[in-house]
Design a protein around this motif. Structure first.
Motif, mmCIF file in Angstrom:
data_model
loop_
_atom_site.group_PDB
_atom_site.id
_atom_site.type_symbol
_atom_site.label_atom_id
_atom_site.label_comp_id
_atom_site.label_asym_id
_atom_site.label_seq_id
_atom_site.Cartn_x
_atom_site.Cartn_y
_atom_site.Cartn_z
ATOM 1 N N TRP A 75 0.831 -1.202 0.000
ATOM 2 C CA TRP A 75 0.000 0.000 0.000
ATOM 3 C C TRP A 75 0.868 1.256 0.000
ATOM 4 N N PHE A 76 1.882 1.274 0.860
ATOM 5 C CA PHE A 76 2.773 2.437 0.895
ATOM 6 C C PHE A 76 3.575 2.567 -0.399
ATOM 7 N N TYR A 77 3.956 1.447 -0.990
ATOM 8 C CA TYR A 77 4.650 1.495 -2.283
ATOM 9 C C TYR A 77 3.744 2.116 -3.345
ATOM 10 N N GLU A 78 2.513 1.650 -3.411
ATOM 11 C CA GLU A 78 1.545 2.193 -4.372
ATOM 12 C C GLU A 78 1.225 3.658 -4.069
ATOM 13 N N TYR A 79 1.283 4.035 -2.818
ATOM 14 C CA TYR A 79 1.033 5.421 -2.417
ATOM 15 C C TYR A 79 2.158 6.343 -2.874
ATOM 16 N N GLY A 80 3.344 5.747 -3.152
ATOM 17 C CA GLY A 80 4.449 6.539 -3.668
ATOM 18 C C GLY A 80 5.706 6.519 -2.823
ATOM 19 N N VAL A 81 5.711 5.726 -1.762
ATOM 20 C CA VAL A 81 6.905 5.617 -0.929
ATOM 21 C C VAL A 81 7.745 4.477 -1.519
ATOM 22 N N ILE A 82 8.592 4.827 -2.472
ATOM 23 C CA ILE A 82 9.336 3.833 -3.243
ATOM 24 C C ILE A 82 10.569 3.331 -2.494
ATOM 25 N N ASN A 83 11.312 4.221 -1.863
ATOM 26 C CA ASN A 83 12.529 3.848 -1.150
ATOM 27 C C ASN A 83 12.187 2.899 0.003
ATOM 28 N N VAL A 84 12.863 1.751 0.043
ATOM 29 C CA VAL A 84 12.552 0.714 1.023
ATOM 30 C C VAL A 84 12.730 1.215 2.459
ATOM 31 N N ALA A 85 13.810 1.904 2.747
ATOM 32 C CA ALA A 85 14.042 2.384 4.111
ATOM 33 C C ALA A 85 12.955 3.362 4.542
ATOM 34 N N TYR A 86 12.581 4.279 3.667
ATOM 35 C CA TYR A 86 11.509 5.221 3.997
ATOM 36 C C TYR A 86 10.189 4.490 4.179
ATOM 37 N N ARG A 87 9.946 3.493 3.320
ATOM 38 C CA ARG A 87 8.699 2.738 3.427
ATOM 39 C C ARG A 87 8.652 1.998 4.758
#
Length: 113
Positions: free
Chosen positions: A54-66
């Motif tokens: 969900w966070f990836y689809e929301y736009g949080v691409i960087n793994v550490a930030y996600r």
């Protein structure tokens, strides 16, 4: 949000000078990070994967930030959704997880996450 993440990572007593992104938990392999979340927040792998996606689809691409977002979200829902002695896993119900993710974003957008 950073304070919630620090608490979620048990870093409050950690006095070293590493940044949050240098934290060992954020840099664990996927299975290790999931295990840490499972131990601390009692989520199953399916819920973890759904939150991550969900966070990836929301736009949080960087793994550490996600992962920072994941920890902050789990801390956000922890008080509402889990009674340690009465259930094995945190439960959301049908559609409840997505609703909580949207609520988390709405609440934290006003705090500029």
């Amino acid at each position: 949000m950073q304070r919630k993440v620090l608490n979620a990572l048990d870093l409050s007593q950690n006095k070293n000078k590493y940044t949050l992104l240098d934290n060992e938990y954020l840099n664990l392999p996927d299975q290790g990070f999931y295990r840490k979340c499972h131990q601390q927040f009692h989520i199953n792998r399916g819920v973890f994967n759904t939150i991550d996606n969900w966070f990836y689809e929301y736009g949080v691409i960087n793994v550490a930030y996600r992962r920072i977002y994941i920890l902050a979200f789990l801390e956000f829902v922890k008080e509402d959704n889990f009674v340690p002695d009465s259930q094995k896993f945190m439960k959301f119900g049908h559609g409840g997880l997505t609703m909580k993710l949207k609520e988390f974003i709405k609440v934290n957008n006003s705090h500029s996450i």
